[in-house]
Design an enzyme around this catalytic site. Structure first.
Site, PDB file in Angstrom:
ATOM      1  N   HIS A  93       4.180 -41.786 -12.544  1.00 36.10           N
ATOM      2  CA  HIS A  93       3.555 -40.700 -12.253  1.00 36.10           C
ATOM      3  C   HIS A  93       2.542 -40.394 -13.654  1.00 36.10           C
ATOM      4  CE1 HIS A  93       1.556 -36.885 -11.243  1.00 36.10           C
ATOM      5  NE2 HIS A  93       2.196 -36.421 -12.131  1.00 36.10           N
ATOM      6  N   HIS A 102      -5.088 -33.873  -9.803  1.00 40.27           N
ATOM      7  CA  HIS A 102      -3.823 -33.950 -10.640  1.00 40.27           C
ATOM      8  C   HIS A 102      -3.629 -35.495 -11.196  1.00 40.27           C
ATOM      9  CE1 HIS A 102       0.661 -33.246 -10.619  1.00 40.27           C
ATOM     10  NE2 HIS A 102       0.404 -33.786 -11.698  1.00 40.27           N
ATOM     11  N   GLU A 136       8.577 -32.370 -12.593  1.00 40.88           N
ATOM     12  CA  GLU A 136       7.869 -33.115 -11.541  1.00 40.88           C
ATOM     13  C   GLU A 136       8.843 -34.367 -11.096  1.00 40.88           C
ATOM     14  OE1 GLU A 136       3.427 -32.715 -10.703  1.00 40.88           O
ATOM     15  OE2 GLU A 136       3.363 -33.557 -12.675  1.00 40.88           O
ATOM     16  N   HIS A 175      -1.609 -39.256 -15.267  1.00 37.46           N
ATOM     17  CA  HIS A 175      -2.854 -38.519 -15.153  1.00 37.46           C
ATOM     18  C   HIS A 175      -4.226 -38.986 -15.630  1.00 37.46           C
ATOM     19  CE1 HIS A 175       0.244 -34.978 -15.822  1.00 37.46           C
ATOM     20  NE2 HIS A 175       0.271 -35.415 -14.490  1.00 37.46           N
TER      21      HIS A 175
HETATM   22 ZN   LIG Z   1       1.637 -34.368 -13.038  1.00 34.40          ZN
END
Ligand SMILES: [Zn+2]
Length: 252
Positions: free
Chosen positions: A112, A182, A93, A114
């Site tokens: 990023h 996500h 990603e 979660h």
């Molecule tokens: Zn991710």
């Protein structure tokens, strides 16, 4: 030379040169801080734009964040190509980071994650809103990226430039974009700001869920109050907690 070696030789972008050692130190600290604060677990990542070139950024090889050291950092171009991965596997990603750097010249660090606290706000009609002054950076709203809208049924991962571009478009000029089912992408003009925002976004989501559970009316931060906080200098650029977080994370 193998086919793969030829491809690597043709595609590898040139390096912008050695990054500022302080940038490297802060980026390694950022991985560890976000893991210690429970924002990143074995997954997720943080990156920084290269101090020498706007079209390069630096992030770890594919590795659990708390294990990242300076030797694990790799330079990438904005197509997500590594300058020299040395055969190591990469985060699939990384295109989240690449396309946000391409779209947002003001952004110098991207996280990023979660964080479980955030997921409900991406999958319900309840918007994530600022509960207190520490979350003033979301006073102008939090957009939600739904990968299904543009790409149909996927594995949910932002694993190429097109998906990263679509995500960056939904982010727009905001500080945060939720990713339905996500996680989230958080941006900042410095590493401490991107990290600080990620930590307080998680706390704010937990506080909001508590307030919602109590029932009754909730008085959120007014957008004007949030803007005044931002104008006054968002959480003093997180300098004070950054010093503490970094000392704890690096044992210095
Ligand atoms: Zn991710």
């Amino acid at each position: 030379m193998s086919v793969n070696a030829v491809l690597t030789a043709q595609q590898a972008p040139a390096s912008a040169g050695a990054p500022d050692p302080m940038l490297i130190e802060d980026l390694v600290a950022a991985y560890r801080i976000l893991a210690q604060q429970g924002v990143l677990d074995g997954f997720g990542h943080v990156s920084a734009r290269h101090n020498r070139a706007a079209n390069r950024f630096i992030m770890s090889r594919s590795l659990a964040p708390e294990l990242v050291t300076a030797n694990d950092l790799i330079e990438f171009d904005l197509d997500g190509n590594p300058v020299d991965a040395k055969g190591r596997s990469l985060y699939s990603e990384r295109f989240i980071h690449a396309e946000i750097y391409r779209a947002r010249p003001d952004v110098r660090s991207v996280v990023h994650n979660h964080a479980p606290s955030l997921i409900p706000f991406g999958v319900t009609t309840v918007p994530l809103r600022p509960m207190y002054h520490m979350a003033s950076f979301i006073g102008n709203g939090v957009p939600v990226f739904d990968i299904r809208k543009s790409f149909g049924m996927t594995d949910m991962l932002v694993s190429d430039s097109k998906k990263g571009h679509a995500l960056a478009e939904v982010l727009g000029q905001k500080a945060v974009v939720l990713m339905r089912g996500h996680g989230v992408a958080v941006v900042g003009s410095t590493i401490p700001i991107a990290v600080g925002r990620s930590i307080y976004l998680d706390i704010n989501a937990k506080v909001q869920a508590q307030a919602l559970a109590l029932g009754g009316n909730i008085t959120y931060l007014d957008p004007q109050e949030a803007q005044k906080m931002m104008d006054a200098g968002e959480n003093r650029s997180y300098e004070r907690p950054w010093e503490l977080w970094k000392a704890k994370a690096t044992g210095k």
